[in-house]
Design an enzyme around this catalytic site. Structure first.
Site, PDB file in Angstrom:
ATOM      1  N   GLY A 148      33.514  32.750  16.231  1.00  0.00           N
ATOM      2  CA  GLY A 148      33.489  31.654  17.180  1.00  0.00           C
ATOM      3  C   GLY A 148      34.416  30.544  16.721  1.00  0.00           C
ATOM      4  O   GLY A 148      34.806  30.468  15.547  1.00  0.00           O
ATOM      5  N   CYS A 149      34.762  29.659  17.641  1.00  0.00           N
ATOM      6  CA  CYS A 149      35.726  28.594  17.325  1.00  0.00           C
ATOM      7  C   CYS A 149      35.151  27.586  16.330  1.00  0.00           C
ATOM      8  O   CYS A 149      35.773  27.295  15.295  1.00  0.00           O
ATOM      9  CB  CYS A 149      36.198  27.910  18.609  1.00  0.00           C
ATOM     10  SG  CYS A 149      34.875  27.465  19.758  1.00  0.00           S
ATOM     11  N   TYR A 150      33.981  27.042  16.603  1.00  0.00           N
ATOM     12  CA  TYR A 150      33.376  26.100  15.663  1.00  0.00           C
ATOM     13  C   TYR A 150      33.155  26.732  14.282  1.00  0.00           C
ATOM     14  O   TYR A 150      33.487  26.121  13.257  1.00  0.00           O
ATOM     15  CB  TYR A 150      32.036  25.588  16.199  1.00  0.00           C
ATOM     16  CG  TYR A 150      32.115  24.603  17.342  1.00  0.00           C
ATOM     17  CD1 TYR A 150      32.857  23.434  17.238  1.00  0.00           C
ATOM     18  CD2 TYR A 150      31.419  24.826  18.530  1.00  0.00           C
ATOM     19  CE1 TYR A 150      32.912  22.519  18.280  1.00  0.00           C
ATOM     20  CE2 TYR A 150      31.462  23.924  19.588  1.00  0.00           C
ATOM     21  CZ  TYR A 150      32.212  22.772  19.457  1.00  0.00           C
ATOM     22  OH  TYR A 150      32.271  21.861  20.497  1.00  0.00           O
ATOM     23  N   THR A 152      34.792  28.978  12.774  1.00  0.00           N
ATOM     24  CA  THR A 152      36.052  29.116  12.048  1.00  0.00           C
ATOM     25  C   THR A 152      36.386  27.827  11.308  1.00  0.00           C
ATOM     26  O   THR A 152      36.744  27.846  10.118  1.00  0.00           O
ATOM     27  CB  THR A 152      37.193  29.485  13.015  1.00  0.00           C
ATOM     28  OG1 THR A 152      36.940  30.782  13.565  1.00  0.00           O
ATOM     29  CG2 THR A 152      38.541  29.498  12.302  1.00  0.00           C
ATOM     30  N   GLN A 316      42.035  22.572  14.931  1.00  0.00           N
ATOM     31  CA  GLN A 316      42.640  23.822  15.361  1.00  0.00           C
ATOM     32  C   GLN A 316      42.707  23.828  16.882  1.00  0.00           C
ATOM     33  O   GLN A 316      42.066  23.008  17.554  1.00  0.00           O
ATOM     34  CB  GLN A 316      41.838  25.031  14.884  1.00  0.00           C
ATOM     35  CG  GLN A 316      40.487  25.193  15.584  1.00  0.00           C
ATOM     36  CD  GLN A 316      39.738  26.466  15.211  1.00  0.00           C
ATOM     37  OE1 GLN A 316      40.147  27.211  14.333  1.00  0.00           O
ATOM     38  NE2 GLN A 316      38.622  26.713  15.864  1.00  0.00           N
TER      39      GLN A 316
END
EC number: 1.2.1.38
Length: 350
Positions: A148-150, A152, A316
Site C-alpha cells: 500500500g502507499c502509506y 511504503t 512520494q
C-alpha cells in the site's frame, strides 16, 4: 519481450501502469481489460496516451491472460485472489496492486477487507513487494502483493532504524501523521471525492482504524528484532486537496544511544545504493511536487531543538512509488532486469 496483461485498466493505477509500460523497452502489453469499457480505445478514455498506443480495452479472457508472462491486477480488493490460481498454474507471474496478497494473517485480511480469502495457500507463498526490503525473495516469487502507499512511506522511513545494531528510538512511541492526494481513493464516483467536496478542504479519515495499519505493523514487525514494538502505533491518514502526492511525518522518542548517533549518516549509508530512495541533505524540506510522476521516495530527518524527538519526513507519488511504479520495479526484479528499467523518469515541476 515480456508479455504483460493488465486487469482493470480504467483506474488511476491501471493507466499509470500503461503510461510506464508503454515506454518500457522490454515489455509488450498483450491485454488490457475492463468489464465495462470493452471495445473502447485506451486513448479515447485517456487522451494523454494519444499517439503512443492503439490498445483497446477488452473483456477478461482467461486464455489470453494465461499466455502472458505476467499479469498486473489494478482492481478492487478481492479480484486478484479469484483469478490467481489459474494464472499461476499456467506459469504466469501475478502482481496484485490491491490488498489480496499483502496481509499474511487471513483473519486480519477478513477483518479489514470484509471478505474470506479465496486462496490462503497462495497467500502463504506470496511475497510482499517492497524491493528495498525483500529484493531477493521478489526475484524468485510467483505472486507479489504490491505494498500500500502509506505502508511504503512508513516502512522505508523507518528501515535504517530497525536495521541498526542498537535500539536508537523507542518504537512504541511511534506516531504517523500521513497525507495523501485524492487519487489515492481511486477513480470512482463518490460524493467525498467531488471537486466541490475535496477542493479547499483538508480532513482526517480512518482515525478509529485504517486497513493500512495492520499492513504497516506486519512489515515493521518483520524487519524488527522484537515483536510487539508497534502495537501502540498511532496512524492517522488525511486527505489533502491535491491530485497526486503523499507526505508522511513520523515522530519517535530517541533513546540515549540514539541521541549520540549520527542519524543522518546512518540513513545515507543505509540507502547509498538505492536508486529510488533519496536521503536528502540535513536541513532539507521534502515536497510532494519533487516526486510527482516519478518512482522516487525522499526522506529528511530532524531533531527539533536538539531534543529527544526524531522527526522523519517522507514524500512520494502515491500512484508511482506508492503503487504502479513499485509494481514495475517488482516486475523488473522478477524477470532479471535492472531494477530501474523503464522507471528513470524525471519528476514533473512545476
Amino acid at each position: 519481450m515480456i508479455s504483460v496483461g493488465i486487469v482493470g485498466g480504467t483506474g488511476y493505477t491501471g493507466v499509470e501502469l500503461v503510461r510506464i509500460l508503454l515506454r518500457h523497452p522490454h515489455v509488450q502489453i498483450k491485454a488490457l481489460t475492463s468489464r465495462t469499457e470493452a471495445g473502447m480505445r485506451v486513448d479515447a478514455m485517456f487522451p494523454s496516451l494519444r499517439g503512443l498506443t492503439d490498445l483497446e480495452f477488452s473483456n477478461v479472457d482467461q486464455d489470453v491472460l494465461n499466455q502472458c508472462d505476467v499479469v498486473f491486477f489494478a482492481t478492487p480488493h478481492g479480484v486478484a485472489m479469484k483469478q490467481a490460481r489459474d494464472l499461476v498454474e499456467a506459469g504466469v507471474k501475478v502482481i496484485d496492486l490491491a490488498a489480496d496478497f499483502r496481509l499474511k494473517n487471513t483473519a486480519e485480511f477478513e477483518k479489514w477487507y470484509g471478505m474470506p480469502h479465496a486462496c490462503p495457500d497462495l497467500l502463504a507463498e506470496s511475497v510482499y513487494g517492497l524491493p528495498e526490503i525483500n529484493r531477493e525473495a521478489i526475484k524468485a516469487a510467483r505472486i507479489i502483493g504490491n505494498p500500500g502507499c502509506y505502508p511504503t512511506t512508513v516502512q522505508l522511513g523507518l528501515l535504517p532504524l530497525l536495521k541498526a545494531q542498537e535500539q536508537l528510538v523507542q518504537f512504541d512511541t511511534l506516531i504517523v501523521d500521513a497525507k495523501s492526494g485524492v487519487s489515492g481513493a481511486g477513480r470512482k464516483a463518490e460524493t467525498s471525492l467531488l471537486f466541490s467536496e475535496a477542493s479547499d478542504n483538508f480532513k482526517a479519515y480512518g482515525v478509529k482504524g485504517h486497513r493500512h495499519h495492520p499492513e504497516i505493523v506486519q512489515g515493521l514487525d518483520a524487519m524488527g528484532q522484537q515483536k510487539g514494538w508497534f502495537d501502540q502505533m498511532i496512524f492517522v491518514p488525511h486527505l489533502v486537496p491535491m491530485i497526486r502526492g503523499m507526505f508522511t511525518t513520523m515522530y519517535l522518542k530517541l533513546t540515549e544511544q540514539g541521541k549520540q548517533t549520527d542519524l543522518q549518516t546512518l540513513f545515507e549509508t543505509a540507502y547509498a545504493n538505492e536508486f529510488f530512495v533519496d536521503v536528502m541533505p540535513a536541513g532539507s524540506l521534502p515536497e510532494t511536487r519533487s516526486v510527482r510522476g516519478a518512482n522516487q521516495l525522499r526522506i529528511a530527518l530532524y531533531r527539533p531543538n536538539d531534543g529527544d524527538t526524531l522527526v522523519i519526513l517522507v514524500v512520494q507519488d502515491n500512484l508511482v512509488k506508492g503503487a504502479s511504479g513499485q509494481a514495475v520495479q517488482n516486475m523488473n526484479l522478477m524477470f532479471g532486469l535492472p531494477e530501474t528499467t523503464g522507471l528513470e523518469v524525471v519528476p514533473l515541476l512545476p
